[in-house]
Motif scaffolding. Structure first.
Motif, PDB file in Angstrom:
ATOM      1  N   ILE A 198       0.846  -1.201  -0.074  1.00 41.12           N
ATOM      2  CA  ILE A 198       0.101   0.085   0.069  1.00 41.12           C
ATOM      3  C   ILE A 198       1.172   1.200   0.004  1.00 41.12           C
ATOM      4  O   ILE A 198       1.694   1.569   1.003  1.00 41.12           O
ATOM      5  N   SER A 199       0.892   2.025  -1.059  1.00 41.49           N
ATOM      6  CA  SER A 199       1.795   2.967  -1.294  1.00 41.49           C
ATOM      7  C   SER A 199       0.888   4.363  -0.661  1.00 41.49           C
ATOM      8  O   SER A 199      -0.136   4.394  -0.428  1.00 41.49           O
ATOM      9  N   GLN A 200       1.720   5.231  -0.383  1.00 38.09           N
ATOM     10  CA  GLN A 200       1.303   6.627  -0.032  1.00 38.09           C
ATOM     11  C   GLN A 200       0.321   7.266  -0.991  1.00 38.09           C
ATOM     12  O   GLN A 200      -0.785   7.769  -0.473  1.00 38.09           O
ATOM     13  N   LEU A 257      -3.088   5.050  -0.925  1.00 37.35           N
ATOM     14  CA  LEU A 257      -3.489   5.140   0.446  1.00 37.35           C
ATOM     15  C   LEU A 257      -4.378   6.537   0.282  1.00 37.35           C
ATOM     16  O   LEU A 257      -5.588   6.899   0.739  1.00 37.35           O
ATOM     17  N   PRO A 264      -8.884  10.857   7.377  1.00 36.12           N
ATOM     18  CA  PRO A 264      -7.487  11.327   7.422  1.00 36.12           C
ATOM     19  C   PRO A 264      -6.482  10.242   7.091  1.00 36.12           C
ATOM     20  O   PRO A 264      -6.315   9.302   7.543  1.00 36.12           O
ATOM     21  N   PRO A 265      -5.244  10.708   6.388  1.00 38.28           N
ATOM     22  CA  PRO A 265      -4.424   9.712   6.069  1.00 38.28           C
ATOM     23  C   PRO A 265      -3.466   9.179   7.057  1.00 38.28           C
ATOM     24  O   PRO A 265      -3.070   7.897   7.283  1.00 38.28           O
ATOM     25  N   ALA A 266      -3.366  10.126   8.156  1.00 37.99           N
ATOM     26  CA  ALA A 266      -2.789   9.406   9.345  1.00 37.99           C
ATOM     27  C   ALA A 266      -3.416   8.340   9.903  1.00 37.99           C
ATOM     28  O   ALA A 266      -2.817   7.159  10.412  1.00 37.99           O
ATOM     29  N   TYR A 318      -3.347   5.283   7.697  1.00 37.16           N
ATOM     30  CA  TYR A 318      -1.869   4.588   7.988  1.00 37.16           C
ATOM     31  C   TYR A 318      -2.049   3.784   9.237  1.00 37.16           C
ATOM     32  O   TYR A 318      -1.585   2.749   9.218  1.00 37.16           O
ATOM     33  N   LEU A 327       3.383  -1.587   3.876  1.00 37.02           N
ATOM     34  CA  LEU A 327       3.510  -0.568   3.686  1.00 37.02           C
ATOM     35  C   LEU A 327       4.703   0.117   3.153  1.00 37.02           C
ATOM     36  O   LEU A 327       5.172   1.351   2.873  1.00 37.02           O
ATOM     37  N   PHE A 368      -6.495  15.546  13.035  1.00 37.93           N
ATOM     38  CA  PHE A 368      -5.885  13.971  12.557  1.00 37.93           C
ATOM     39  C   PHE A 368      -4.486  13.841  11.936  1.00 37.93           C
ATOM     40  O   PHE A 368      -4.223  13.137  11.076  1.00 37.93           O
ATOM     41  N   THR A 388       2.592  10.129  12.164  1.00 44.21           N
ATOM     42  CA  THR A 388       1.893  10.802  10.860  1.00 44.21           C
ATOM     43  C   THR A 388       1.984   9.650   9.804  1.00 44.21           C
ATOM     44  O   THR A 388       2.290   8.506   9.975  1.00 44.21           O
ATOM     45  N   GLU A 389       1.214   9.867   8.518  1.00 45.87           N
ATOM     46  CA  GLU A 389       1.163   8.890   7.616  1.00 45.87           C
ATOM     47  C   GLU A 389       2.603   8.577   7.047  1.00 45.87           C
ATOM     48  O   GLU A 389       3.493   9.651   6.853  1.00 45.87           O
ATOM     49  N   TYR A 390       2.628   7.235   7.122  1.00 49.00           N
ATOM     50  CA  TYR A 390       4.140   7.058   6.612  1.00 49.00           C
ATOM     51  C   TYR A 390       5.278   7.527   7.386  1.00 49.00           C
ATOM     52  O   TYR A 390       6.167   7.921   6.666  1.00 49.00           O
TER      53      TYR A 390
END
Lengths: 618, 312, 556
Positions: free
Chosen positions: A68-70, A73, A83-85, A88, A99, B193, B208-210
């Motif tokens: 699953i790439s950024q 996602l 929300p992406p966070a 994730y 990931l 978020f 955080t994301e990634y």
């Protein structure tokens, strides 16, 4: 929601994967082409209400790209208003999602306790020698192998699950796997190879209440199911009405088979009466307890029975929506259940007017992604809702605030299966089977060092010895060293306990548990210390991390066991076993959920009942 | 005629350590304990946040309950019998403190030393700490896989401090994973978020994301995460730098409550002043408008009053 | 509203309402802590409607975003009213009991069909219809607005249009229903409360018509007060233009940079006989001054009170010693009075406040100790037992008839922005704020914000493409009044034909060179929200531009 997303564009494949679940985007604001939607947009509550599709979308991304790439996602987040966070956080919760870039083909090789008794140690050694270390991609290949917790094929050990990402992603299981099989899998030339091992059903399942259709009907044919009496129970349910169903289930004294042994009738009654709507019914088929495979066998060989039972539960509790949460490692069960649900929909047994009786009911299937904790009912709700599979605090209990905060019945597959027989015979009749407090029959997962491993059914009250005998006793005529009852969260008993009556009350009195029905047999050739280390590693891996006693306790438990195993204790052996007892007590008393509360049970019992670390023990 | 809706409040009566106490319906056991003057240790509890009850240091015994219950989250009920100082309670609290003390740097967590002493916690008995993780290693941990080691050292969350912007630092070696920052950044208040819990088990972490640097995340630098962090894992960079320089001195600081000078909402500020300079801005948790929260301007926008030409 | 100028509701009510209209407000960025309340409401299930030309951070939270064309607010609100009336959802009982002018109003909105509104606003007709019905059907509903409503040449009409909607549906004077202007600046409300507006004495007591109040002030101050409205800011500049206003005393304002049509403003200020500026900074305005009086920072170097957007009077306190010769604002004023021959007795800020309490009935119960103890008090607060009012105008719901003056409907018509779009100036420029900055940046420029990007001309991807300009490329932006250079930022929240800039970085890009000083005759607010611009590529070869951009980065 004011999401902040990176400018990275998803690949066409990633976009297609997400759209395969959600359909094409309907505006530029959710990732579609910019058009004439510059003067208005709808979103808000309706957009955020799609969050429960996050897990299916993550599966789609993983299945299409192998990771699953950024950007992928991010596109999913835009589509779902998540929300992406947080997305994730959800994706990184599951062991089956990667990931970071990963090879498209992965062989997940079970190294858990049942497979350890049947060749997984040797298999892993062979794989390391012939293919290379776990997780490392061979120079010439697009595939890797990884160590995996229990894959639920314990009766056919050692087991391997192969996942293949791509345009048409696929998964299949291989039982009794060899290094050659794994090499073939990595080369892309293997396919599903498993059996249904329920030895009592060979030659017809006469006399069995739960397994009688296993092997005798075609699991792909609704007609075959109906020919064997299928959907008679639902007809009875319609005749006696919701209150009648709940009365029969209550009279049957059926206790939940998931581990907590709560009366099913009471649960249904509480939800049925709850004025808050809608109600939900959830089937917990996320069996991930090491040594357990009963849900898999039942769903693979009798999927319509589960659908019928779930429909009855929905009818009895005024729920229109059912969910089956199936663990991600069961590709055959998944496809058979999916097919069965489709058939039921097309034949009017699911949908707006079930059987023409004016009852609306449908079932959604959800696939786990490698997280034992999602078998905990409230963690399972979070997982369905698109959150991290962390257990919730109870109270409130699911019958008040469950899935999406609404009254919810959660039942194990085996519990539901019993309902068909209860409606067939009547609750009172059912209550005559088994013991006074444990009514009906029980499914036992026999594996490990046993002559004829497989799924067995016996009335409650049967002794451990009788169950072992059903399976032909200890393998190769060896001596019995110990039995793990109830799985990794259960407890070890020694040969002195063979006359233990297997019922909820008797096992409780003996300080052990039936748990998920695991009867994992170890003969004298097995060294229990590596088994304990594997159990400790399992709990460290599977702790969700939410509460301190479990998050750190599982680590400290593992460290102490490692020291004992290496014969390098801090202080004396007794100091270490005392420390383990202290850790166990805190985990049992102060963890949020059943995982932490039971994470020390097996180890504790091995130390205190089997005296594994004493000179004369083990 | 229209009036302000009034909620009729009922009360419940329960017994705590042998004494009866009456509290309003909906109050927690912790509220009841506090009303009775028996405060309980808490780490993940925040007055302005939904109880997450993850740390388990506040657990108490409730008659009829098989396991201990978190006093911060469990609602008091009529007839409940609660014990806060039994052997079981003391044991679990000791172990929680030891588990945290042996895996997390608690040097800037207030109150913890006192509780360690009170509950006779000995975090050192799990062995010497394992070496810190290299930068980013914990951020990449894959769920369901871990490196076990040999048990001779105690696993910790030690890792380098994350310094990627001028406003905050994130020292996750001090993180007890209480979720308060996540709740404050999330649905409880800010709803940005920018951070969430990622990973699983001992490898679970705030991210955080990634694991993107904060400037690449959704972070809006409101500082509301810092306001609720109970261990100093999240800290204003100004405070972090002064601590590094050895100039941070709380005994020399005054705290003055005033109102923010930016938009018209009227947020209360607490100005922490050392040597006639503002060194930190917070907001009172019990203030009706902010409930402890501020925006980037209120939190950091004070600098203009002290961008003074050197005097003399 | 209907008398006193302040929001009708409390923040607390926002959390408990069922439906919120944010109209011309990007509260997510401009009132972040207020927006927390909106989010609490949303998380409790309330529906959110955001009216804004841009799909802002606030709009992204909305159940429905209504992206009207700049300046078509009246068309939208009148059309909503027509939908509500035609659906029979207007609150007939409330209208009869508490309002006047309904029949004329109903007739006036009749031409605003959905078709016409869709044409005038750009918003699809069904979105307008659904929003109107939702507002009318909600049990509790709030309308909150900011400068998107008031920075127009027809600002007061815009406000009337919103008030009309609330009167039509009875969404005012009840808990959880109300009309709330979110004050853009700290103590804008307090300035009004204290009479720093041309037509009111402290406590919203009218200078011309409230003879009793005027007499009270005259007695207390031992002076005569002319029963005559003064000038608001725009009128002052007009008076400068006419040569009637020759001396100006500016306290804590930076009109040289904050006023629309900046070049013209500067010219007028330079032409004054005498300019005094009292400020904490040597602002652009102060640079023009004959005398600069260095002031202390009101919120941390001085004591006093401010009033927030929910009418709450709050105390500010001194935490720092002011630098150099800077002095407290009141002390400066007292000192000037003394030099002019008036020996005012002054014993600190509480002294001033106590005098105010004696003269303004709505502040009477607010003693200093009570303000501290209660965390501020919302006016009106009639006596020392009163805790202040959560919401205003409950009287409109009195049985059988509203007490006091009925609330009037005000007929308003839609008028396009003054600065018309044309072939020469085809793009609509609107202005606003960003989260981490404030006004002309004199305060917010002082801290280093990780969010700050500096000024830019924000363009839709389509406009950027048709102009063949890239992200970061400097362009010339021109209006009928002048032109500036600014780097381009491509923002997908903008639709074609709509551009956005802030006023935060006048030293980098003087946006107010572009804006129009067309002002509302009643409020004196300029139409910062609507300018017509054109965008031209600079005649600089691409390679050189690259270098220039690089140098710029390196210089930071």
């Amino acid at each position: 929601m004011d999401l902040r997303l990176t400018n990275q564009e998803p690949t066409e494949a990633e976009r297609a994967a997400v759209d395969s679940v959600l359909g094409p985007p309907d505006s530029a604001w959710v990732g579609g082409e910019r058009g004439d939607d510059g003067h208005a947009a709808h979103g808000g509550h309706a957009a955020r209400a799609q969050r429960h599709l996050l897990l299916p979308v993550l599966h789609a991304l993983q299945g299409r790209a192998g990771w699953i790439s950024q950007a992928g996602l991010g596109y999913a987040c835009r589509r779902l208003t998540v929300p992406p966070a947080e997305a994730y956080g959800v994706a990184s919760f599951y062991a089956l999602f990667a990931l970071e870039p990963r090879a498209p083909v992965v062989a997940h090789v079970c190294t858990d306790i049942a497979c350890m008794c049947s060749g997984s140690v040797e298999l892993v050694a062979e794989l390391e020698r012939t293919i290379g270390p776990s997780g490392e991609r061979p120079s010439n290949g697009s595939a890797i192998w990884l160590e995996s917790p229990c894959l639920g094929l314990c009766e056919q050990a050692p087991a391997v699950l192969v996942t293949r990402a791509g345009e048409t992603p696929g998964e299949h299981s291989i039982s009794k796997a060899t290094a050659v099989d794994v090499s073939a899998a990595l080369a892309g030339t293997s396919e599903q190879r498993t059996e249904t091992l329920a030895p009592q059903t060979e030659g017809g399942g006469d006399g069995l209440r739960l397994l009688h259709r296993v092997g005798t009907i075609d699991p792909g044919s609704l007609d075959s199911y109906r020919g064997a009496g299928g959907y008679e129970a639902l007809r009875t349910a319609f005749d006696i009405g919701p209150a009648g169903v709940i009365r029969e289930v209550t009279d049957s004294k059926l206790l939940g088979r998931g581990g907590a042994a709560f009366p099913t009738g009471r649960k249904w009654d509480a939800v049925g009466r709850n004025p808050s709507m809608p109600h939900y019914i959830v089937c917990n088929a996320d069996e991930s307890e090491p040594g357990t495979f009963k849900d898999r066998v039942v769903i693979e060989s009798d999927p319509f029975a589960l659908i019928e039972a779930l429909t009855i539960a929905g009818f009895a509790t005024a729920a229109e929506h059912g969910y089956v949460y199936l663990r991600g490692e069961y590709p055959l069960a998944w496809s058979r259940l999916e097919h069965a649900i489709e058939q039921c929909r097309s034949r009017g047994l699911l949908g707006d007017d079930v059987m023409g009786r004016g009852f609306r009911f449908d079932i959604e299937l959800r696939k786990g992604a490698g997280a034992y904790i999602c078998g905990e009912e409230t963690a399972l709700f979070n997982s369905i809702e698109g959150y991290r599979g962390e257990p919730r605090s109870k109270p409130p209990f699911p019958v008040d605030k469950g899935l999406f905060g609404k009254p919810t019945v959660v039942n194990n597959v085996e519990s539901l299966l019993n309902v068909l027989g209860i409606l067939h015979d009547g609750g009172a009749e059912f209550a005559r089977i088994g013991t006074e407090q444990s009514t009906g029959t029980r499914l036992f997962c026999l594996a490990g060092c046993v002559q004829r491993p497989g799924l067995y059914e016996a009335p409650f009250g049967v002794t451990l010895r009788e169950v072992l005998d059903m399976a032909g006793g200890v393998r190769d005529g060896n001596d019995l060293k110990a039995v793990l009852l109830g799985g990794a969260a259960g407890g070890f008993v020694g040969p002195d306990m063979l006359d233990l009556e297997l019922s909820f009350e008797a096992t409780r009195a003996a300080g052990t548990t039936l748990g998920s029905g695991v009867v994992l047999v170890f003969d004298q050739t097995v060294d229990l210390v590596p088994i304990l280390l594997r159990i400790a590693a399992f709990f460290r891996d599977e702790s969700c991390g939410q509460c301190v006693p479990c998050r750190v306790g599982t680590v400290r438990q593992q460290e102490a066991l490692l020291r004992l195993a290496a014969d390098r204790p801090r202080g004396s052996v007794a100091d270490e076993t005392a420390l383990l007892a202290e850790i166990a007590q805190a985990m049992r008393d102060a963890s949020i959920c059943g995982l932490g509360q039971t994470a020390a049970n097996a180890i504790d019992s091995a130390i205190n009942s089997l005296r594994v670390f004493e000179p004369q023990g083990a | 005629m229209s009036v302000v809706p009034v909620t009729i409040s009922h009360t419940v009566e329960l017994e705590i350590d042998g004494e009866n106490v009456r509290v309003r319906e909906g109050a927690t056991i912790l509220d009841a304990c506090r009303a009775q003057g028996r405060d309980q240790p808490t780490l993940c509890y925040g007055d302005t946040l939904t109880p997450i009850n993850a740390c388990r240091v506040c657990v108490v015994e409730v008659e009829g309950s098989r396991v201990l219950v978190p006093s911060c989250a469990r609602k008091a009920e009529d007839g409940m019998v609660v014990r806060t100082d039994t052997e079981r309670v003391r044991h679990s609290r000791k172990m929680v403190l030891e588990f945290l003390g042996s895996s997390v740097d608690l040097t800037t967590a207030p109150n913890v030393d006192g509780w360690m002493e009170e509950y006779e916690a000995k975090p050192e008995r799990y062995g010497p700490p394992a070496p810190p993780a290299p930068e980013g290693a914990r951020d990449r941990a894959q769920a369901g896989h871990h490196h076990a080691g040999d048990g001779q050292t105690a696993a910790t969350v030690a890792q380098p401090v994350k310094v990627d912007n001028e406003s905050y630092i994130r020292d996750y070696a001090k993180c007890i994973l209480c979720y308060k920052c996540v709740e404050g950044c999330g649905t409880d208040w800010q709803n940005t978020f920018a951070i969430a819990v990622a990973g699983r088990g001992f490898d679970a972490r705030i991210s955080t994301e990634y694991a993107a640097p904060l400037p690449d995340s959704a972070c809006v630098y409101c500082g509301n995460c810092i306001a609720v962090c109970p261990t100093g894992a999240l800290m204003f960079k100004s405070e972090h730098d002064m601590r590094e320089d050895g100039t941070w001195d709380e005994s020399e600081q005054t705290v003055t409550e005033t109102i923010c000078s930016y938009c018209g909402v009227g947020c209360s500020l607490e100005l922490h002043v050392q040597d006639n300079s503002i060194v930190k801005v917070t907001s009172p948790l019990d203030h009706g408008i902010t409930r402890g929260n501020l925006c980037v301007k209120g939190r950091f926008g004070y600098q203009y009053v002290q961008n003074r030409p050197d005097e003399e | 509203m209907f008398g006193a100028g302040g929001g009708t509701s409390s923040y607390r009510e926002v959390e408990e309402t069922d439906l919120i209209f944010l109209w011309g407000s990007n509260a997510r960025e401009t009132h972040p802590i207020f927006f927390h309340r909106v989010l609490k409401a949303v998380n409790n299930g309330a529906r959110l409607f955001v009216v804004d030309p841009r799909r802002t951070g606030s709009a992204q939270w909305a159940d429905t975003w209504l992206g009207l064309d700049v300046g078509s607010d009246v068309a939208l609100s009148n059309a909503m009213a027509r939908v509500i009336i035609h659906a029979g959802l207007h609150n007939r009982e409330f209208i009869d009991r508490a309002t006047t002018g309904f029949e004329e109003y109903a007739a006036s909105v009749e031409p605003y069909t959905l078709e016409r509104a869709a044409h005038d606003t750009g918003i699809p007709a069904d979105a307008i219809r659904e929003s109107a019905l939702a507002y009318a059907r909600a049990d509790r509903a709030m309308i909150c607005w900011t400068l998107g409503i008031t920075e127009h040449h027809n600002a007061v009409d815009n406000v009337f249009a919103l008030i009309n909607l609330a009167l039509l549906t009875g969404h005012v004077g009840r808990y959880g229903s109300g009309l709330n202007p979110l004050r853009g600046q700290n103590n804008v409300q307090g300035g009004g409360d204290m009479g720093a507006i041309p037509n009111k004495l402290p406590g919203f007591q009218d200078v011309e018509s409230n003879h009793e109040a005027r007499a009270r002030f005259e007695a207390a101050w031992n002076t005569t007060i002319q029963p005559k409205y003064g000038w608001h800011l725009t009128q002052m500049f007009e008076a400068m233009e006419r040569g009637e206003l020759r001396s100006l005393y500016v306290v804590g304002e930076n009109p040289a940079q904050s006023e629309a049509d900046a070049a013209h403003t500067l010219h007028l200020l330079e032409g004054l006989d005498h300019l005094v500026v009292q400020d904490i900074f040597l602002t652009r305005t102060a640079e023009l001054a004959d005398v600069v009086l260095p002031a202390s920072v009101s919120w941390c170097e001085a004591e006093g009170t401010v009033t927030n957007s929910e009418r709450r009077v709050q105390c500010v306190r001194k935490a720092l010693d002011p630098p150099g010769q800077a002095r407290d604002d009141i002390e400066i004023v007292v000192e000037i009075a003394r030099r002019m021959g008036y020996e005012w007795s002054y014993d600190g800020p509480e002294d001033v406040w106590t005098e105010l309490r004696s003269l303004s009935p709505m502040h009477r119960g607010m003693t200093y100790p009570r303000l501290a103890e209660l965390g501020g008090i919302q006016w009106p607060c009639w006596d020392e037992q009163h805790e202040g009012e959560l919401f205003l105008h409950a009287r409109l719901w009195d049985e059988p008839k509203a007490s006091g003056e009925p609330a009037p409907f005000n007929v308003v018509v839609n008028v396009e922005p003054v600065d018309e779009l044309s072939d020469e100036f085809p793009i609509r420029l609107t202005t606003g704020r960003r989260l981490d900055s404030y006004n002309t940046g004199v305060q917010s420029g002082g801290y280093s914000s990780p969010l700050r990007r500096g000024e830019s001309l924000d363009l839709s991807p389509e406009d950027a493409a048709s102009l063949a300009v890239a992200e970061g490329e400097r362009v010339r932006v021109s209006s009928r009044r002048g032109s500036v250079e600014a780097p381009v930022r491509i923002d997908s929240s903008l639709r074609p034909g709509l551009a956005f800039m802030t006023l935060h970085f006048p030293d980098e890009v003087e946006t107010n060179i572009l804006t129009i000083d067309a002002t509302d005759p009643k409020s004196g607010t300029a139409e910062f929200k609507a300018s017509a611009i054109r965008v031209d590529k600079l005649d600089v070869p691409a390679a050189e531009q690259q270098t220039a951009a690089g140098a710029n980065v390196a210089a930071r």
